[in-house]
Design a protein around this motif. Sequence first.
Motif, short mmCIF file in Angstrom:
data_model
loop_
_atom_site.label_atom_id
_atom_site.label_comp_id
_atom_site.label_asym_id
_atom_site.label_seq_id
_atom_site.Cartn_x
_atom_site.Cartn_y
_atom_site.Cartn_z
N TYR A 133 -21.55 -94.96 -47.39
CA TYR A 133 -20.50 -95.95 -47.63
C TYR A 133 -19.37 -95.83 -46.59
O TYR A 133 -18.71 -96.81 -46.27
CB TYR A 133 -19.93 -95.79 -49.04
CG TYR A 133 -20.85 -96.32 -50.10
CD1 TYR A 133 -21.04 -97.69 -50.27
CD2 TYR A 133 -21.56 -95.45 -50.93
CE1 TYR A 133 -21.90 -98.18 -51.24
CE2 TYR A 133 -22.43 -95.92 -51.90
CZ TYR A 133 -22.60 -97.29 -52.05
OH TYR A 133 -23.46 -97.77 -53.00
N CYS A 134 -19.17 -94.62 -46.10
CA CYS A 134 -18.12 -94.40 -45.10
C CYS A 134 -18.54 -94.87 -43.71
O CYS A 134 -17.72 -95.41 -42.96
CB CYS A 134 -17.75 -92.92 -45.04
SG CYS A 134 -17.15 -92.22 -46.59
N LEU A 139 -23.60 -97.75 -38.23
CA LEU A 139 -24.96 -97.40 -37.81
C LEU A 139 -25.98 -98.48 -38.19
O LEU A 139 -27.19 -98.24 -38.10
CB LEU A 139 -25.38 -96.06 -38.43
CG LEU A 139 -24.56 -94.83 -38.05
CD1 LEU A 139 -25.15 -93.58 -38.68
CD2 LEU A 139 -24.48 -94.65 -36.54
N ARG A 140 -25.51 -99.63 -38.58
CA ARG A 140 -26.41 -100.68 -39.07
C ARG A 140 -27.47 -101.05 -38.03
O ARG A 140 -27.20 -101.13 -36.84
CB ARG A 140 -25.60 -101.92 -39.47
CG ARG A 140 -24.88 -102.60 -38.33
CD ARG A 140 -23.84 -103.59 -38.85
NE ARG A 140 -23.17 -104.31 -37.77
CZ ARG A 140 -22.17 -103.83 -37.04
NH1 ARG A 140 -21.72 -102.59 -37.27
NH2 ARG A 140 -21.63 -104.55 -36.08
N ASP A 141 -28.68 -101.27 -38.54
CA ASP A 141 -29.83 -101.74 -37.75
C ASP A 141 -30.26 -100.77 -36.65
O ASP A 141 -31.04 -101.15 -35.77
CB ASP A 141 -29.54 -103.12 -37.15
CG ASP A 141 -29.31 -104.18 -38.21
OD1 ASP A 141 -29.95 -104.08 -39.28
OD2 ASP A 141 -28.49 -105.09 -38.00
N HIS A 155 -32.54 -91.27 -53.87
CA HIS A 155 -31.47 -92.25 -54.12
C HIS A 155 -30.78 -92.62 -52.81
O HIS A 155 -30.55 -93.81 -52.53
CB HIS A 155 -30.47 -91.68 -55.11
CG HIS A 155 -29.19 -92.45 -55.21
ND1 HIS A 155 -29.11 -93.70 -55.80
CD2 HIS A 155 -27.93 -92.16 -54.78
CE1 HIS A 155 -27.88 -94.14 -55.72
NE2 HIS A 155 -27.14 -93.22 -55.11
N VAL A 156 -30.44 -91.63 -51.99
CA VAL A 156 -29.75 -91.89 -50.73
C VAL A 156 -30.64 -92.69 -49.78
O VAL A 156 -30.17 -93.60 -49.09
CB VAL A 156 -29.29 -90.58 -50.07
CG1 VAL A 156 -28.61 -90.86 -48.72
CG2 VAL A 156 -28.33 -89.82 -50.99
N LEU A 161 -31.41 -98.12 -46.84
CA LEU A 161 -32.16 -99.31 -46.45
C LEU A 161 -31.29 -100.56 -46.45
O LEU A 161 -31.67 -101.58 -45.87
CB LEU A 161 -33.37 -99.50 -47.37
CG LEU A 161 -34.48 -98.46 -47.21
CD1 LEU A 161 -35.56 -98.65 -48.26
CD2 LEU A 161 -35.08 -98.52 -45.81
N ASN A 162 -30.12 -100.49 -47.09
CA ASN A 162 -29.17 -101.62 -47.02
C ASN A 162 -28.58 -101.76 -45.63
O ASN A 162 -28.15 -102.85 -45.24
CB ASN A 162 -28.03 -101.43 -48.03
CG ASN A 162 -28.49 -101.59 -49.46
OD1 ASN A 162 -28.91 -102.66 -49.85
ND2 ASN A 162 -28.43 -100.53 -50.23
N TRP A 163 -28.55 -100.68 -44.87
CA TRP A 163 -27.95 -100.70 -43.53
C TRP A 163 -28.99 -100.73 -42.42
O TRP A 163 -28.73 -101.28 -41.35
CB TRP A 163 -27.02 -99.49 -43.36
CG TRP A 163 -25.76 -99.64 -44.15
CD1 TRP A 163 -24.64 -100.36 -43.81
CD2 TRP A 163 -25.46 -99.06 -45.43
NE1 TRP A 163 -23.68 -100.27 -44.79
CE2 TRP A 163 -24.16 -99.48 -45.81
CE3 TRP A 163 -26.18 -98.24 -46.31
CZ2 TRP A 163 -23.56 -99.09 -47.00
CZ3 TRP A 163 -25.58 -97.86 -47.50
CH2 TRP A 163 -24.28 -98.28 -47.82
#
Length: 301
Positions: A133-134, A139-141, A155-156, A161-163
Motif C-alpha cells: 500500500y505504501c 512499482l506498478r506493471d 495473502h500478500v 497482483l493489483n499492481w
Amino acid sequence: MIYDCAIIGGGPAGLNAALVLGRARRNVALIDNDRPRNAVTHASHGFITRDGVTPAEFRRVAYEEVLRYPSVDHLRAEIVSVGKIGSGFALLDSSGRRTQARKLILATGVKEIFPEIAGLYPLYGKSLFNCPYCDGWELRDRPLVLVSEHPSVYHVAKLLLNWSKDLIVCTNGLASLSEEQTGKLQAKGVAVKEQPVTAFIGSHGQLERVRFADGTELPRTGGFVTPRFVQSTPFAEQLGCERTELGGVRTDALGRTSVPGVYAAGDASYFSPSQLIYAAADGSRSAMSVNLDLTEEDFES
C-alpha cells in the motif's frame, strides 16, 4: 517538574498525541531519539494532503506545528529505562536525566528483522519495500518479486497482483504455501520459487536480478520483502504490559494498556499495517484517552 504525560517516540503516533494533548493544555514531554525507522524511505504515501512527503519533511512540519503549543517540551534523548514511581512514572535517559510524568504513552514503534539475503539493504527503500500500500503504485506493471517467510505470503501475493501481473513469489526455503495455494497462484500466472534466495543484485538502488541457492538468476526490477516485526524497546516488558499474539502491546479501544496509566499508540500496539495515517490516528486516540483519564482524576480529587 512532573508532566501530565510523557510520550516516548517522535514518529507520527507520538507527534499526533503531543499535538492533541498540547491543544488540551496538558504539560507534555515528547521524547525522541531522532532515529526514525522510515529514514531510508524516499517518500511516504497514503496520507491525504501529505501523499509523497519525505519522512524528513513530515517530521519538520509536524514538530513545527506541535511546538507552537507552549505546554509541549521536546526532549531529544535516548530513554534507557522506565518504571512506576508513586502514582506516576519515572523515565531515565542515557545522560542520567530523569523525567517524571503522571501518564505515559509508548509510541516507540517496531524494528524490522529481514531475512539474511545479500544485497538487500542497498536496495531497500529504493526498489525493495515491505508495504504494497505504501509503494505498490511506484512499482506498478514492473517485473516484481515477493520474498516472504511469513504465513501471510499467500495473502500478500494476491494483493500484489493489483499492481503487477508479472510476479514471482519466493518462500525462501520454507513450506509456507500449501499445494492448493501454490496451484491457485500458478493458475494466475504467478511463478512460485521455494528454494532459498541468496542475493539481490542491482546497482544505484535499483534491483536487477534475484539469485537463488542453485545459482540460477531471474530478472526483476522491484519487489517486496516481508520482515518480522519486534518491539523496538523493552519498555512494555519492563512495565509488565500484556502483549498480543503478534507481539504488539495489547490495548483496549481507547489505547489503554493492561498497566494503569500506560497507553500505547502506533506500530508498537498493532504492528501492522505500518502507515503514517494509521499511526497518527492511533496517537490521537491515545491522547484523548489520556486527557479523559486525567480530567476524571482531577475532577474527582
